[in-house]
Design an enzyme around this catalytic site. Structure first.
Site, mmCIF file in Angstrom:
data_model
loop_
_atom_site.group_PDB
_atom_site.id
_atom_site.type_symbol
_atom_site.label_atom_id
_atom_site.label_comp_id
_atom_site.label_asym_id
_atom_site.label_seq_id
_atom_site.Cartn_x
_atom_site.Cartn_y
_atom_site.Cartn_z
ATOM 1 N N SER A 1 -1.017 -13.261 -0.567
ATOM 2 C CA SER A 1 0.241 -12.542 -0.442
ATOM 3 C C SER A 1 1.210 -13.376 0.399
ATOM 4 O O SER A 1 1.529 -14.495 0.050
ATOM 5 C CB SER A 1 -0.009 -11.152 0.154
ATOM 6 N N LYS B 1 16.694 9.324 5.932
ATOM 7 C CA LYS B 1 16.099 8.628 7.066
ATOM 8 C C LYS B 1 14.648 9.038 7.312
ATOM 9 O O LYS B 1 13.912 8.334 7.993
ATOM 10 C CB LYS B 1 16.916 8.880 8.342
#
Length: 289
Positions: free
Chosen positions: A105, A157
């Site tokens: 990754s 949020k």
């Protein structure tokens, strides 16, 4: 070879003889990104000075990256990659990468900053994909009689807050973001390795990993080998490897996680630090390490 060149080979460097090739060795090891509290992962802030110092070594023939990382934060991986490439191109210095246990990754993203990539026959390489993980605590805090209080400006949020139940629309939005990051990662790999890759996107970019020689066959790396043998074959038996390390920096292993975006209490900070530690351990354990 001229008489002067032969003479320089025989003389010590201090008397004008030929100096042995020098390769700066920069170790990039660990999870990429901030781990919370005083735990230090690989970030641009923790590696920038080391990268600069590696390219300041004189005389310099090459920079070698020794990579042992399961990945982590995509942005930090890209920032470290960009800093290495910028200096390599500015100073016209070749870069080699040597994968140890794992370069997966974001760890593989660091490796493609090199002009040539090598790995041990048992190194784990690849995992060109994007993963997000976390924990859900809403039932735990309910059982403990804890009331979650969260106040936001902006209706999104609180997306994927671990103390609130998941919402399908939040998961869908996360997948969209992951797809964008994955596209950027694939573009970086094809930009750096394009002519060497031997398989299609369905094989190379599905998040899978490969061992040593198989990674060579797929074009993800250039060869199987370790740092000393490879660099001696490249620059001769007298090549000098110069390790680049932090100067007197001491890293403390534990500490509360205090976020910059909010002001959590101490309990939440400790919980965040614990979660970060568990997540870091999880990244390594995905590869049996």
């Amino acid at each position: 070879m001229s008489f002067i060149d032969r003479l320089r080979r025989l003389l010590p460097a201090a008397l004008g003889g030929q100096r042995p090739p020098v390769v700066a060795v920069l170790r990039l090891e660990g999870v990429i990104g901030g781990l919370g509290g005083l735990r230090q992962g690989l970030t641009i802030s923790s590696t920038a000075e080391l990268i600069e110092r590696a390219f300041r070594v004189k005389p310099l023939s090459a920079v070698a990256l020794v990579i042992n990382s399961p990945g982590g934060a995509a942005a930090q991986s890209a920032l470290i990659y960009q800093r290495i490439r910028a200096l390599a191109e500015e100073k016209n210095i070749p870069v080699f990468a040597f994968c140890e246990d794992v370069a997966a990754s974001g760890g593989y993203m660091l490796a493609i900053a090199a002009d040539r990539i090598y790995a041990h026959p048992m190194s784990i390489v690849g995992s060109i994909g994007v993963v997000s993980g976390g924990f859900g605590f809403e039932k735990a805090i309910e059982k403990l009689g804890i009331e979650r209080r969260l106040y936001t400006a902006g209706e999104n949020k609180r997306r994927l807050d671990p103390f609130l139940p998941e919402k399908a629309e939040d998961i869908e939005r996360l997948k969209e973001l992951q797809a964008d990051v994955h596209t950027g990662f694939k573009d970086m790999v094809t930009g750096r390795r394009g002519g060497k890759l031997t398989a299609g996107a369905d094989v190379l970019f599905n998040g899978d990993v490969w061992i040593g020689q198989r990674a060579v066959d797929l074009g993800l790396i250039d060869g199987v080998g370790e740092i000393r043998t490879t660099l001696k074959a490249e620059y001769g038996p007298k090549v000098r490897l110069v390790p680049i390390a932090h100067r007197g920096r001491r890293l403390f292993p534990f500490g509360p996680r205090i976020g910059a975006e909010s002001a959590p209490g101490l309990g939440e900070g400790l919980a965040g630090g614990l979660i970060a530690t568990v997540e870091a351990r999880g990244l390594w354990s995905r590869f049996g390490l």
